[in-house]
Motif scaffolding. Structure first.
Motif, PDB file in Angstrom:
ATOM      1  N   GLY A  43     -16.217  56.910 -89.493  1.00 23.46           N
ATOM      2  CA  GLY A  43     -16.761  55.680 -90.092  1.00 23.46           C
ATOM      3  C   GLY A  43     -18.268  55.730 -90.311  1.00 23.46           C
ATOM      4  O   GLY A  43     -18.964  54.727 -90.201  1.00 23.46           O
ATOM      5  N   ILE A  44     -18.751  56.902 -90.622  1.00 21.98           N
ATOM      6  CA  ILE A  44     -20.203  57.053 -90.853  1.00 21.98           C
ATOM      7  C   ILE A  44     -20.442  57.163 -92.353  1.00 21.98           C
ATOM      8  O   ILE A  44     -19.701  57.854 -93.048  1.00 21.98           O
ATOM      9  CB  ILE A  44     -20.710  58.318 -90.123  1.00 21.98           C
ATOM     10  N   ASN A  45     -21.481  56.466 -92.849  1.00 23.60           N
ATOM     11  CA  ASN A  45     -21.638  56.464 -94.310  1.00 23.60           C
ATOM     12  C   ASN A  45     -22.801  57.307 -94.848  1.00 23.60           C
ATOM     13  O   ASN A  45     -22.940  57.472 -96.033  1.00 23.60           O
ATOM     14  CB  ASN A  45     -21.721  55.041 -94.856  1.00 23.60           C
ATOM     15  N   VAL A  46     -23.666  57.806 -93.973  1.00 25.15           N
ATOM     16  CA  VAL A  46     -24.755  58.670 -94.462  1.00 25.15           C
ATOM     17  C   VAL A  46     -24.857  59.897 -93.558  1.00 25.15           C
ATOM     18  O   VAL A  46     -24.877  59.759 -92.331  1.00 25.15           O
ATOM     19  CB  VAL A  46     -26.116  57.937 -94.460  1.00 25.15           C
ATOM     20  N   VAL A  47     -24.892  61.078 -94.193  1.00 19.16           N
ATOM     21  CA  VAL A  47     -25.064  62.313 -93.414  1.00 19.16           C
ATOM     22  C   VAL A  47     -26.196  63.119 -94.032  1.00 19.16           C
ATOM     23  O   VAL A  47     -26.235  63.328 -95.241  1.00 19.16           O
ATOM     24  CB  VAL A  47     -23.775  63.168 -93.396  1.00 19.16           C
TER      25      VAL A  47
ATOM     26  N   LEU B 161     -23.168  65.436 -85.742  1.00 24.25           N
ATOM     27  CA  LEU B 161     -21.827  65.881 -86.147  1.00 24.25           C
ATOM     28  C   LEU B 161     -21.683  67.397 -86.092  1.00 24.25           C
ATOM     29  O   LEU B 161     -20.635  67.933 -86.445  1.00 24.25           O
ATOM     30  CB  LEU B 161     -21.543  65.420 -87.585  1.00 24.25           C
TER      31      LEU B 161
ATOM     32  N   THR C  61     -26.686  68.509 -87.872  1.00 26.25           N
ATOM     33  CA  THR C  61     -26.295  67.561 -88.908  1.00 26.25           C
ATOM     34  C   THR C  61     -26.191  66.198 -88.257  1.00 26.25           C
ATOM     35  O   THR C  61     -25.297  65.969 -87.456  1.00 26.25           O
ATOM     36  CB  THR C  61     -24.952  67.979 -89.508  1.00 26.25           C
ATOM     37  N   LEU C  62     -27.135  65.338 -88.586  1.00 27.48           N
ATOM     38  CA  LEU C  62     -27.135  64.029 -87.946  1.00 27.48           C
ATOM     39  C   LEU C  62     -26.655  62.970 -88.914  1.00 27.48           C
ATOM     40  O   LEU C  62     -26.833  63.104 -90.115  1.00 27.48           O
ATOM     41  CB  LEU C  62     -28.544  63.682 -87.474  1.00 27.48           C
ATOM     42  N   ALA C  63     -26.059  61.968 -88.372  1.00 27.84           N
ATOM     43  CA  ALA C  63     -25.508  60.945 -89.248  1.00 27.84           C
ATOM     44  C   ALA C  63     -25.839  59.561 -88.732  1.00 27.84           C
ATOM     45  O   ALA C  63     -26.097  59.368 -87.556  1.00 27.84           O
ATOM     46  CB  ALA C  63     -24.001  61.114 -89.328  1.00 27.84           C
ATOM     47  N   ALA C  64     -25.852  58.606 -89.597  1.00 26.29           N
ATOM     48  CA  ALA C  64     -26.136  57.235 -89.188  1.00 26.29           C
ATOM     49  C   ALA C  64     -25.480  56.266 -90.146  1.00 26.29           C
ATOM     50  O   ALA C  64     -25.252  56.596 -91.300  1.00 26.29           O
ATOM     51  CB  ALA C  64     -27.634  57.013 -89.189  1.00 26.29           C
ATOM     52  N   ASP C  65     -25.198  55.075 -89.643  1.00 23.59           N
ATOM     53  CA  ASP C  65     -24.545  54.076 -90.479  1.00 23.59           C
ATOM     54  C   ASP C  65     -25.615  53.149 -91.042  1.00 23.59           C
ATOM     55  O   ASP C  65     -25.897  52.095 -90.513  1.00 23.59           O
ATOM     56  CB  ASP C  65     -23.539  53.296 -89.621  1.00 23.59           C
TER      57      ASP C  65
ATOM     58  N   MET D 139     -24.009  63.495 -97.515  1.00 27.08           N
ATOM     59  CA  MET D 139     -23.083  62.413 -97.876  1.00 27.08           C
ATOM     60  C   MET D 139     -23.798  61.064 -97.811  1.00 27.08           C
ATOM     61  O   MET D 139     -24.718  60.897 -97.014  1.00 27.08           O
ATOM     62  CB  MET D 139     -21.931  62.437 -96.880  1.00 27.08           C
ATOM     63  N   GLY D 140     -23.337  60.113 -98.639  1.00 28.29           N
ATOM     64  CA  GLY D 140     -23.838  58.739 -98.598  1.00 28.29           C
ATOM     65  C   GLY D 140     -25.207  58.596 -99.234  1.00 28.29           C
ATOM     66  O   GLY D 140     -25.710  59.504 -99.897  1.00 28.29           O
ATOM     67  N   GLY D 141     -25.810  57.430 -98.988  1.00 25.24           N
ATOM     68  CA  GLY D 141     -27.100  57.142 -99.598  1.00 25.24           C
ATOM     69  C   GLY D 141     -26.928  56.755-101.064  1.00 25.24           C
ATOM     70  O   GLY D 141     -25.868  56.987-101.654  1.00 25.24           O
TER      71      GLY D 141
ATOM     72  N   VAL E 118     -17.768  68.238 -93.549  1.00 24.36           N
ATOM     73  CA  VAL E 118     -18.611  67.253 -92.867  1.00 24.36           C
ATOM     74  C   VAL E 118     -18.291  65.838 -93.381  1.00 24.36           C
ATOM     75  O   VAL E 118     -18.237  64.885 -92.600  1.00 24.36           O
ATOM     76  CB  VAL E 118     -20.108  67.596 -93.067  1.00 24.36           C
ATOM     77  N   LYS E 119     -18.048  65.742 -94.673  1.00 21.82           N
ATOM     78  CA  LYS E 119     -17.724  64.423 -95.238  1.00 21.82           C
ATOM     79  C   LYS E 119     -16.434  63.867 -94.615  1.00 21.82           C
ATOM     80  O   LYS E 119     -16.327  62.670 -94.333  1.00 21.82           O
ATOM     81  CB  LYS E 119     -17.562  64.528 -96.751  1.00 21.82           C
TER      82      LYS E 119
ATOM     83  N   ALA F  73     -17.199  62.689 -91.157  1.00 20.58           N
ATOM     84  CA  ALA F  73     -17.958  61.433 -91.214  1.00 20.58           C
ATOM     85  C   ALA F  73     -17.044  60.270 -91.570  1.00 20.58           C
ATOM     86  O   ALA F  73     -17.132  59.187 -90.976  1.00 20.58           O
ATOM     87  CB  ALA F  73     -19.079  61.559 -92.240  1.00 20.58           C
ATOM     88  N   ALA F  74     -16.135  60.526 -92.516  1.00 17.77           N
ATOM     89  CA  ALA F  74     -15.210  59.462 -92.929  1.00 17.77           C
ATOM     90  C   ALA F  74     -14.312  59.059 -91.752  1.00 17.77           C
ATOM     91  O   ALA F  74     -14.081  57.873 -91.513  1.00 17.77           O
ATOM     92  CB  ALA F  74     -14.373  59.943 -94.106  1.00 17.77           C
TER      93      ALA F  74
END
Lengths: 270, 401
Positions: free
Chosen positions: B371-375, B388, A27-31, A130-132, B363-364, B367-368
């Motif tokens: 401070g990450i906004n896209v997973v 993560l 599960t990779l994440a990016a800002d 999440m996000g996007g 996971v959310k 991420a929160a």
């Protein structure tokens, strides 16, 4: 999750082994802010798509009846194959006619919304945890609009999300060789297991035969497929680093935009 | 995602469902048929032949029974007519046959005429209906055209009134400006200024009128659509009503025709002219007796034929079962296994979705916190993003506690 290697579906499943293994369960994440996503299930529920699918279902039912009538009395296997192919072609042509323009319209709508919202990439909702930005509603509205959606003037901006076409990677000589070798081995094991099944006396015996076959296949996979998967992953990592990409996904999960690194990964693997 | 699923507290349950499905699939594999394809085909053909032979036998038996019962019925009727005619022998039978033949001829003639009358009547009613519908359409279209013309005239009058009103409203200013322009001593700047004012006045009036005309055109278009829809709906309504009336007329005539036929032929109203012996002109006690005979033989034949059909169906079921066994397919158990498999697949899918949703929530949170906004899941390989997975695995494992 385990893959079920049922003897009857073993051959079909084998072709997917490499592809599935390459989708690392990470599960990779990016800002980042320029990632959008679309819920394809909702798109398929658009009345025009639903109506086209209903028409296709009706056409298929008619075609099935015609097919059954044509096959009645046809004994020759080659004639049967020819008729089957003829009906498959008819169905495919109707699908192209019915859904092709709708897919085209949806693609233009997605591109247009992505361009308006300055998105560099649009993904399939299934992989976004999440996000996007969810642009499904905007795409549906544009799709349902009176006129034709206007395609964006410019191509999507360079994206920090890369993608690889797994189908092309699988077609590379050494990857294909490893895959073919495994498929052949799997077919042999499946045939052998089926022969043993015939003389099995109980469910317990059959269960044991099945487990033995699975273990043999797993060992073979570790020996032939896993090293290849590692090589491909390494190649992706090298290219991703060079191109400063945040994420690399499979093309099947991409809807629009993104940076295609398939040829770079192929070159790295050669 | 798959690694995280394996760490989930419900994974054991998911795994058990997988095992159950696997076991079911394994059972459905079963021992494969031990026959070579050629032998299998031979046996299938033999069974097919047996089935066809059984079908032929059943058909032949039914035909023979039908003939036998018809003969028995004819004999019994002949005997009954003979005894009604005063003694046994060909006299009664000949009378019966003569009456029957004559009645059949009469029935055919009358039926032909009745059918011809009915067809002519149907054509006439449909033609009337079409003509009436055309008249209604013309009348409704004419009414709509009249309404449209009236509306058009109203709007044109309003536009003319408005043009006049604007001209009157600005007449003082326009006159003053024209007077100014006719003054020869006016310098060029002043003249130009006056001309511009005059042009602006004209433009203002023209714009106001153009706007009004645009609005009127839109109103007229909308009104035309409305009239078209109303007229169409009214035509459809009247057409439906007319068709219903026409259909009712034709249906009534069709219902009346058999009654008329029966009356003309002297048959009981509502009864057919086929099957039962034509006995209308016989004395009522003989007629009753013949009808009872016909009914009796009909019932006897039906009963006998049912036994033959039942026998054939039993044979067919046995052969079908042998077909299925020959192909190594036990239909009943296969269907049961498939049903169970479908239930298990549904349960598994629900459980999996539940687990994925919970993992998503965990996971959310991670991420929160970071401070990450896209997973995104299902990535193709390592890259420059934050992984993560390890954190998520820890959190998922803590759910066990």
């Amino acid at each position: 999750m385990r893959t079920l290697f049922h003897p009857r579906v073993a051959a079909a499943a084998a072709a997917l082994v490499l592809a599935v293994a390459m989708l690392a369960p990470a599960t990779l994440a990016a800002d980042v802010t320029d990632i959008g996503y679309v819920d394809q299930t909702q798109l398929s529920n658009i009345p025009r798509f639903a109506a086209a699918n209903r028409q296709l279902a009706q056409y298929k039912a008619d075609l099935d009846r015609q097919f059954a009538a044509r096959m009645r009395g046809v004994k020759n296997a080659s004639d049967q194959g020819r008729i089957a192919q003829e009906f498959q072609n008819k169905m495919a042509a109707r699908q192209r006619d019915a859904l092709g323009p709708l897919f085209q319209r949806a693609q233009v709508a997605i591109a247009s919304v992505a361009s308006t919202k300055n998105l560099s990439v649009v993904l399939d909702k299934r992989i976004v945890i999440m996000g996007g930005q969810d642009i499904t509603r905007n795409v549906i509205d544009l799709f349902n609009g009176v006129g034709d959606p206007v395609p964006p003037v410019s191509t999507p901006p360079p994206s920090s999300v890369g993608f690889v076409d797994q189908v092309q990677i699988n077609a590379l000589r050494k990857v294909k060789a490893a895959n073919d070798d495994f498929v052949k081995f799997q077919q042999e094991q499946s045939n052998a297991a089926q022969q043993k099944m015939k003389s099995a006396k109980s469910d317990a015996d059959r269960q044991q035969i099945f487990k033995d076959m699975q273990k043999t296949l797993l060992d073979k996979k570790k020996q032939t497929i896993d090293p290849m998967v590692d090589q491909v992953k390494r190649a992706i990592a090298v290219v991703a680093k060079k191109k400063n990409l945040l994420l690399v996904i499979d093309r099947s999960n991409l809807i629009y935009g993104g940076t295609d690194i398939t040829s770079d990964v192929s070159a790295e693997l050669k | 995602m798959d690694d995280l699923v394996k760490r989930h507290p419900l994974y054991a349950q998911l795994s058990r469902l997988d095992d159950d499905m696997e076991a079911l699939q394994l059972r459905s594999v079963g021992p494969s048929p031990a026959l070579a394809p050629a032998d299998l085909r031979r046996q299938q053909l033999a069974l097919q032949k047996e089935l066809e032979a059984a079908s032929d036998r059943a058909n032949a038996a039914l035909k023979a029974k039908q003939q036998e019962y018809a003969k028995r019925e004819n004999d019994a009727i002949r005997e009954a007519l003979a005894s009604a005619g005063g003694g046994a022998g060909p006299g009664g039978a000949a009378i019966g046959a003569g009456i029957d033949a004559q009645m059949q001829r009469q029935a055919r003639d009358v039926a032909r005429k009745a059918q011809a009358n009915l067809d002519a009547y149907r054509k006439q009613v449909v033609a009337q209906d079409e003509s009436a519908l055309r008249a209604v359409q013309a009348s409704l279209n004419e009414r709509a055209a009249r309404s449209y013309r009236t509306k058009l005239e109203q709007l044109q009058k309003k536009e003319a009134d408005e043009a006049l009103r604007l001209a009157n409203e600005n007449s003082g200013e326009r006159l003053s400006l024209r007077t100014k322009l006719s003054n020869l001593v006016l310098d060029e700047t002043q003249r130009d200024d006056a001309r511009k004012q005059l042009e602006a006045l004209d433009r203002k009036e023209n714009d106001a009128l153009a706007a009004m005309k645009n609005r009127d055109v839109a109103t007229l278009n909308a009104y035309q659509n409305q009239l078209r829809a109303e007229t169409g709906a009214e035509i459809n309504r009247q057409a439906s009503a007319m068709r219903a009336r026409t259909l009712a007329k034709i249906n009534k005539r069709e219902r009346d025709t058999p009654t008329e036929l029966a009356t003309k032929l002297g048959l009981p109203v509502g009864g057919g002219t086929n099957g039962a012996p034509r006995t209308a002109q016989l004395p009522s006690d003989v007629r009753t007796k013949l009808e009872a005979l016909h009914e009796k033989y009909k019932q006897d034949f039906t009963k006998d034929a049912k036994a033959t059909i039942d026998d054939f169906q039993k044979t067919r079921a046995q052969l079908t079962n042998r077909f299925a066994k020959l192909q190594g397919v036990d239909n009943a158990s296969l269907i049961a296994a498939q049903t169970q498999l479908t239930v298990l697949q549904k349960q598994r899918s629900q459980l999996y979705e539940q687990m994925v949703a919970q993992i998503g929530r965990e996971v959310k949170l991670i991420a929160a916190r970071r401070g990450i906004n896209v997973v995104v899941s299902d990535v193709a390989g390592p890259s420059n993003a934050v992984d993560l997975t390890a954190d998520a695995e820890k959190d998922i494992e803590s759910l066990h506690e």
